[in-house]
Design an enzyme around this catalytic site. Structure first.
Site, PDB file in Angstrom:
ATOM      1  CE1 TYR A  10       4.736  -4.931 -29.503  1.00  0.00           C
ATOM      2  CE2 TYR A  10       2.597  -5.941 -29.898  1.00  0.00           C
ATOM      3  CZ  TYR A  10       3.558  -5.002 -30.227  1.00  0.00           C
ATOM      4  OH  TYR A  10       3.332  -4.131 -31.275  1.00  0.00           O
ATOM      5  CB  SER A  53      -0.463  -3.455 -31.057  1.00  0.00           C
ATOM      6  OG  SER A  53      -0.447  -4.715 -31.696  1.00  0.00           O
TER       7      SER A  53
HETATM    8  P1  NAD Z   1      10.588  -0.091 -35.350  1.00  0.00           P
HETATM    9  O1  NAD Z   1      11.492  -1.108 -34.729  1.00  0.00           O
HETATM   10  O2  NAD Z   1      10.729   0.236 -36.796  1.00  0.00           O
HETATM   11  O3  NAD Z   1      10.673   1.280 -34.543  1.00  0.00           O
HETATM   12  C1  NAD Z   1      10.795   1.312 -33.148  1.00  0.00           C
HETATM   13  C2  NAD Z   1      11.314   2.684 -32.748  1.00  0.00           C
HETATM   14  O4  NAD Z   1      11.490   2.703 -31.321  1.00  0.00           O
HETATM   15  C3  NAD Z   1      12.672   3.002 -33.369  1.00  0.00           C
HETATM   16  O5  NAD Z   1      12.757   4.383 -33.678  1.00  0.00           O
HETATM   17  C4  NAD Z   1      13.633   2.660 -32.238  1.00  0.00           C
HETATM   18  O6  NAD Z   1      14.876   3.344 -32.311  1.00  0.00           O
HETATM   19  C5  NAD Z   1      12.820   3.132 -31.054  1.00  0.00           C
HETATM   20  N1  NAD Z   1      13.303   2.575 -29.798  1.00  0.00           N
HETATM   21  C6  NAD Z   1      13.578   1.274 -29.513  1.00  0.00           C
HETATM   22  N2  NAD Z   1      14.060   1.163 -28.272  1.00  0.00           N
HETATM   23  C7  NAD Z   1      14.087   2.423 -27.758  1.00  0.00           C
HETATM   24  C8  NAD Z   1      14.496   2.974 -26.528  1.00  0.00           C
HETATM   25  N3  NAD Z   1      14.973   2.190 -25.540  1.00  0.00           N
HETATM   26  N4  NAD Z   1      14.386   4.306 -26.343  1.00  0.00           N
HETATM   27  C9  NAD Z   1      13.928   5.106 -27.338  1.00  0.00           C
HETATM   28  N5  NAD Z   1      13.511   4.635 -28.526  1.00  0.00           N
HETATM   29  C10 NAD Z   1      13.616   3.318 -28.731  1.00  0.00           C
HETATM   30  O7  NAD Z   1       9.143  -0.615 -35.014  1.00  0.00           O
HETATM   31  P2  NAD Z   1       7.668  -0.178 -35.501  1.00  0.00           P
HETATM   32  O8  NAD Z   1       7.054  -1.374 -36.082  1.00  0.00           O
HETATM   33  O9  NAD Z   1       7.683   1.076 -36.283  1.00  0.00           O
HETATM   34  O10 NAD Z   1       6.994   0.043 -34.078  1.00  0.00           O
HETATM   35  C11 NAD Z   1       6.538   1.297 -33.613  1.00  0.00           C
HETATM   36  C12 NAD Z   1       5.361   1.075 -32.681  1.00  0.00           C
HETATM   37  O11 NAD Z   1       4.308   0.478 -33.418  1.00  0.00           O
HETATM   38  C13 NAD Z   1       5.667   0.134 -31.508  1.00  0.00           C
HETATM   39  O12 NAD Z   1       5.053   0.621 -30.334  1.00  0.00           O
HETATM   40  C14 NAD Z   1       5.019  -1.159 -31.946  1.00  0.00           C
HETATM   41  O13 NAD Z   1       4.656  -1.975 -30.858  1.00  0.00           O
HETATM   42  C15 NAD Z   1       3.829  -0.625 -32.695  1.00  0.00           C
HETATM   43  N6  NAD Z   1       3.207  -1.579 -33.621  1.00  0.00           N
HETATM   44  C16 NAD Z   1       3.937  -2.101 -34.648  1.00  0.00           C
HETATM   45  C17 NAD Z   1       3.317  -3.002 -35.504  1.00  0.00           C
HETATM   46  C18 NAD Z   1       4.033  -3.623 -36.650  1.00  0.00           C
HETATM   47  O14 NAD Z   1       3.502  -4.568 -37.231  1.00  0.00           O
HETATM   48  N7  NAD Z   1       5.204  -3.145 -37.050  1.00  0.00           N
HETATM   49  C19 NAD Z   1       1.984  -3.349 -35.303  1.00  0.00           C
HETATM   50  C20 NAD Z   1       1.283  -2.791 -34.254  1.00  0.00           C
HETATM   51  C21 NAD Z   1       1.916  -1.903 -33.421  1.00  0.00           C
END
Ligand code: NAD
Length: 250
Positions: free
Chosen positions: A145, A132
């Site tokens: 986080y 991130s």
């Molecule tokens: P999202 O909520 O759409 O997806 C999260 C995924 O993790 C889902 O498939 C969910 O089912 C899974 N998950 C949650 N808890 C779980 C558990 N206990 N066991 C197994 N799987 C589990 O979120 P996203 O935005 O796609 O995030 C994905 C990654 O990207 C994360 O690591 C997040 O920190 C990172 N990220 C997101 C952003 C953003 O702006 N969306 C920015 C930077 C980094």
């Protein structure tokens, strides 16, 4: 490009992980999905991608070990599953701290330690973390986080050095704000923590960070992950690629 490669993408039932799974499957990889969700929706994704699914709860190391055993050797490991919680430090629930550290950091340690022997045996591997912008910089009210994401950057650099002579690369991709459920779900808590309206959170907190004033698209993150899996990226390891609309340039 990835025919004959097996790829495990954690947290791939939604958001960025799903986009990465689609990109890898589209390039010919055999994909294993993981994450939470409705059985019917997950079955439909498996059908769409020709993928299999393991529903391990990645907050539980025993479930991770069982998943890695069931899945068998993988060539590509994308440590993507993650969650967020927004609260001032004095109100930050200790159980949320533990959950975020378990899912956003320790899960990647466990999947990686169990995937590496198979990669070493083949002399080829790709380990990618969805880190991130918060692996490089901080924002208030996101103590767990930001701590976990900074740690993922350090973890990735460390394993890159350990695996450098084995044909295995390890890199972070560091997105800014991507419009996914993870971002949408943090808006109410951010409104409470900062005393703001929804529009103020969108414009003065989220998009305020990104000079482009645009959310990043999950497909753009996936395209970068796909590139890192290819042969042209064999010399890229220990890197942390920002895809954040200019956020961390400031
Ligand atoms: P999202 O909520 O759409 O997806 C999260 C995924 O993790 C889902 O498939 C969910 O089912 C899974 N998950 C949650 N808890 C779980 C558990 N206990 N066991 C197994 N799987 C589990 O979120 P996203 O935005 O796609 O995030 C994905 C990654 O990207 C994360 O690591 C997040 O920190 C990172 N990220 C997101 C952003 C953003 O702006 N969306 C920015 C930077 C980094």
């Amino acid at each position: 490009m990835l025919k004959g490669k097996r790829a495990l993408v954690t947290g791939s039932t939604s958001g960025i992980g799903l986009a990465v799974a689609r990109a890898l499957a589209g390039a010919g990889a055999e994909v294993i999905l993981n994450g939470l969700g409705e059985a019917d929706a997950i079955a439909a994704l498996c059908e769409e991608l020709g993928a299999s699914y393991n529903g391990a709860n990645l907050m539980n190391p025993a479930e991770i070990a069982a998943m890695m055993e069931a899945v068998g050797p993988v060539d590509i490991l994308v440590n993507n599953a993650g969650m967020q919680h927004v609260a001032p430090i004095e109100d930050f629930p200790p159980e949320k701290w533990d959950a975020i550290l378990a899912l956003n950091l320790s899960a990647a340690f466990h999947t990686t330690r169990l995937a590496v022997p198979g990669m070493k045996a083949k002399g080829w591997g790709r380990i990618i973390a969805t880190a991130s912008a918060h692996s490089l910089t901080a924002s208030p009210f996101k103590s767990a986080y930001v701590a976990a994401k900074h740690a993922m950057a350090g973890f990735t650099k460390t394993i890159a050095l350990e695996l450098a002579t084995h044909g295995i690369t390890a890199n972070c991709i560091s997105p800014g704000y991507v419009w996914t459920p993870l971002v949408e779900n943090q808006i109410p808590d951010t409104m409470a923590a900062r005393g703001m309206t929804r529009d103020e959170v969108m414009n003065d907190v989220l998009l305020a960070k990104q000079p482009t004033k645009q959310f990043i698209q999950p497909e753009d993150v996936a395209a970068l992950a796909l590139f890192l899996c290819g042969d042209a990226a064999r010399g890229i390891t220990g890197a942390n690629y920002s895809i954040d609309g200019g956020w961390t340039a400031e």
